[in-house]
Design an enzyme around this catalytic site. Structure first.
Site, PDB file in Angstrom:
ATOM      1  CG  ASP A   1      -2.576   1.341   1.159  1.00 13.45           C
ATOM      2  OD1 ASP A   1      -3.336   0.692   1.434  1.00 13.45           O
ATOM      3  OD2 ASP A   1      -2.465   1.936   0.554  1.00 13.45           O
TER       4      ASP A   1
HETATM    5  C1  GLC Z   1      -4.906   4.318  -0.309  1.00 15.60           C
HETATM    6  C2  GLC Z   1      -5.089   3.276  -0.086  1.00 15.60           C
HETATM    7  C3  GLC Z   1      -5.137   1.926  -1.020  1.00 15.60           C
HETATM    8  C4  GLC Z   1      -5.283   2.106  -1.763  1.00 15.60           C
HETATM    9  C5  GLC Z   1      -4.167   2.965  -2.312  1.00 15.60           C
HETATM   10  C6  GLC Z   1      -4.268   2.694  -4.082  1.00 15.60           C
HETATM   11  O1  GLC Z   1      -3.454   4.335   0.806  1.00 15.60           O
HETATM   12  O2  GLC Z   1      -4.842   2.371   1.927  1.00 15.60           O
HETATM   13  O3  GLC Z   1      -6.815   1.316  -0.944  1.00 15.60           O
HETATM   14  O4  GLC Z   1      -5.686   1.169  -2.864  1.00 15.60           O
HETATM   15  O5  GLC Z   1      -4.072   3.617  -1.368  1.00 15.60           O
HETATM   16  O6  GLC Z   1      -4.961   4.915  -4.024  1.00 15.60           O
END
Ligand code: GLC
Length: 731
Positions: free
Chosen positions: A276
């Protein structure tokens, strides 16, 4: 085996080996820098979905430092960046384009908690299919969905993004989402790669505070939180996103137990593991890595293939390899996984197959997509109360529409609304006017969503007095749930409850429509409203869907995928808890020495699986094919459900079991099957469930999965509380 099958097998094997050869031959040509670029995922400047802002990165794409990008919002920009990667880099390796297509891309569907409330897997799959078609037209090849985190704490804002509290239902929804997103052929330009997230147990953040510590037994992890991931993986999900949280002391992005032992060794997952946002760097703040280099070593060793937005791999791997702290085998393993995904998507054959401006114009918010969104939103809404059959409303009455969300448009799109366009949204107020006529609908806001200004109360009361009935539209804004949106209260925010209390004093019948992203504590509201419709944040067409339900064009059939507590003090509260050694005796009056509260009942306001209809469904006694089976045998349990009302409707028939004695204590109920049926008024249908090894297997005391002999209770009913019961045994 006939010759035709042999030939097709040979072709398939040849195809696979051709793809493998392509990847291997490419890998053999790549420099170390080019390899590291393929392990790097950066966000464009167009949208920010995390603490580190993105930028154009076109230079990093041209230099090969960035092999994957996300948050690029339209086909034209995707084509430009893909052209740079394909035509201006040495090997021309196409980019992956990721995006959070969580519940729709341009046409927005109900938030996932709402989709789960439909208990309609065809509807869930259809919403994901349409989302994939619209996203792929804009060049998206990879969605960061489905989010499959079990959530049992309504303070956690991301409960909106998942499927609620139950493992079985979450598994079914996860499979439907993967089928919808990926279809049968990832190279089909109308499909996108799915990415199950957030691995793992992110929804168990302490105190419902986002990103907080997760500490639980391996039993709880394997029993409750992992199965939806395994279900998505078994459905073919090709990538996994690691979670922000630590799990039992080790951040997920550097956790070998999660990423290697479970994901790779036990589950044989051979897809891409992406972190993440910036979570490799965040291992430093967690306190498990001394610096970025240390974090990169841990992440690569644990099995992280792609680094989202921390640039730890980009900045550290070359030096770490020279120092012998990482190996080229680790790097090649991850590059191979990324290249294989690009191969499966057909990007090497045609890097531009997914960005088609013409398709984008034709398919975004196409009429069939909007129609589906309205139908599915109608299926997601849950009727929680309907005193004296106040609903459905009849047209022609004078309706007062009161509340701070009556005119809301953007809020109906909910959290993670991708490229949803609020201008496309018809508010609940406008939808009611469209049905009932502007001369028979009067609006007054009454108050704000979160402020404490009561100066609007008097105007709202005056409007209510002139009406035959009041529709109050209350709840949360879209931004009050989703990521980094935990609340310490699950009451209606601001002075909305006080406004309801003032309107109640007028004596007018009140329909409460809730637009919210989490379970709310509604004990006061339930005592004041005559009817309550849980509409969640229902998407682009949700205002119209709410009017469809309120005026009876749709008979509501939604069921809660998550318990609605009476108050926050009961949390965590879910239907499948343990009995304890001192269970509260149901009829006990002020019992002492029993598991209870001195200031609140134990039971929730609305239980898991609860939802009313405009018609009535009666259940017969349960009929068992046999009451005793061997561990490897199966029995069937049947009930006849009758629509004894005057309106056609759908009913979610739910089947639960309870293992009365096990080598470990078992929940008082566990959902093991459901069937959503349609019955015309007066019609009956027999619904049969099969119960065998699949339903009865559990994680025994020795941490092996299996069935144990003993006695079981069986429940079939309209929710987790109101059930017919029977029993059987295994010997
Ligand atoms: C965010 C979220 C995740 C998402 C990623 C990309 O922080 O936690 O669910 O897919 O970043 O946007």
């Amino acid at each position: 085996m006939n010759i035709k099958i042999c030939i097709s097998l040979l072709i398939a094997v040849a195809g696979l080996s051709a793809h493998a050869d392509k990847v291997e031959s490419l890998l053999a040509q790549m420099t170390l820098e080019e390899k590291i670029g393929q392990l790097t995922l950066l966000s464009s400047k167009w949208e920010i979905t995390g603490p580190v802002a993105g930028k154009s990165y076109v230079d990093e794409v041209r230099s090969g430092q960035c092999g994957n990008i996300f948050n690029v919002p339209k086909a034209e920009y995707v084509r430009q960046l893909q052209k740079t990667a394909v035509e201006e880099t040495r090997l021309g390796i196409p980019l992956l384009f990721g995006y959070d297509v969580i519940h729709g891309y341009k046409t927005i569907f109900p938030i996932p908690l709402g989709l789960a409330s439909s208990w309609d897997m065809d509807a869930v799959e259809r919403s994901a299919r349409i989302a994939a078609v619209e996203a792929a037209a804009s060049g998206i090849t990879w969605t960061f969905a489905p989010m499959v985190d079990i959530a049992r704490d309504p303070r956690w804002g991301r409960i909106a993004e998942g499927t609620g509290e139950d493992t079985y239902l979450s598994c079914e929804v996860a499979k439907a989402n993967v089928r919808g997103f990926q279809g049968n052929d990832l190279s089909d330009p109308f499909t996108v790669a799915a990415c199950m997230k957030h691995f793992a147990a992110y929804g168990a953040a302490q105190a419902g505070r986002d990103y907080h510590t997760v500490d639980m037994s391996e039993r709880m992890l394997r029993d409750t939180y992992l199965p939806p991931f395994k279900a998505a993986l078994d459905a073919g999900c090709v990538s996994v996103m690691t979670s922000f949280n630590e799990f039992n002391g080790v951040p997920a992005s550097g956790n070998p137990f999660l990423l290697k032992t479970i994901l790779r060794d036990e589950w044989k997952f051979d897809g891409v593991v992406v972190t993440d946002y910036n979570s490799i760097n965040e291992m430093i703040a967690h306190g498990s890595a001394a610096d970025q280099a240390d974090a990169a070593v841990q992440a690569l060793a644990a099995g992280v293939d792609m680094d989202m937005m921390s640039s730890a791999y980009l900045k550290q791997l070359k030096r770490l390899l020279a120092e012998g702290r990482v190996t080229i085998e680790q790097i090649d393993r991850s590059v191979r996984n990324v290249l294989r995904l690009k191969e499966k998507l057909g990007l090497f054959d045609n890097p531009y197959r997914y960005c088609d401006e013409q398709r984008e114009r034709n398919l975004h918010c196409a009429a069939p997509h909007l129609k589906a969104s309205r139908e599915i939103a109608g299926k997601s809404m849950v009727l929680l109360k309907n005193e004296k059959n106040l609903l459905p409303m009849k047209t022609g009455k004078r309706i007062a529409v009161i509340g701070p969300l009556a005119k809301a448009q953007k809020d109906l799109l909910g959290t993670w609304c991708a490229r949803g366009d609020k201008e496309m949204v018809t508010s609940v107020l406008d939808a009611l006017i469209q049905v009932n006529g502007s001369n028979r609908v009067e609006f007054s806001e009454g108050c704000g969503v979160t402020n404490n200004d009561i100066t609007g109360f008097a105007g709202a009361v005056a409007v209510a007095r002139k009406s035959d009935l009041v529709v109050m539209v209350l709840g949360e804004t879209a931004g009050m749930s989703g990521e980094a949106a935990s609340r310490t209260s699950i009451n209606l925010p601001g002075v909305q409850t006080e406004l309801l209390r003032e309107i109640k004093k007028t004596g007018k019948p009140i329909v409460l429509v809730l637009l919210n992203g989490r379970p709310l504590a509604l004990e006061q509201e339930a005592g004041m409203a005559d009817a309550i419709l849980e509409a969640w944040h229902p998407g682009t067409e949700g205002g119209k869907a709410a009017a469809d339900v309120l005026f009876g064009k749709i008979n509501p059939s939604g069921k809660l995928p998550v318990t609605f507590p009476r108050n926050l003090g009961q949390v965590p509260i879910h239907y499948n808890m343990k009995n304890t050694g001192r269970p509260l005796a149901p009829a006990a009056d002020k019992p002492k020495f029993q598991s209870r509260y001195i200031d609140s009942p134990n039971d929730p306001l609305y239980p898991f699986g609860f939802g009313l209809s405009y018609t009535d469904f009666q259940y017969s006694e349960i009929t068992l094919s046999k009451s005793e089976i061997k561990p490897d045998e199966t029995l069937t349990a049947s009930v006849t459900v009758s629509n004894t009302g005057k309106i056609d409707g759908e009913e979610v028939v739910q089947m639960y079991i309870r293992d009365l004695v096990g080598s470990v204590t078992r929940p008082v109920k566990e959902l093991k099957g459901f069937n959503k049926i349609f019955l015309k008024a007066g019609e009956s249908q027999t619904v049969t469930f099969s119960i065998g090894e699949k339903e009865l297997t559990f994680l025994r005391r020795d941490m092996t999965w299996g069935v144990e002999p003993g006695y079981f209770d069986l429940f079939i009913g309209t929710n987790s509380r109101d059930v017919q019961s029977s029993s059987f045994s295994i010997h």
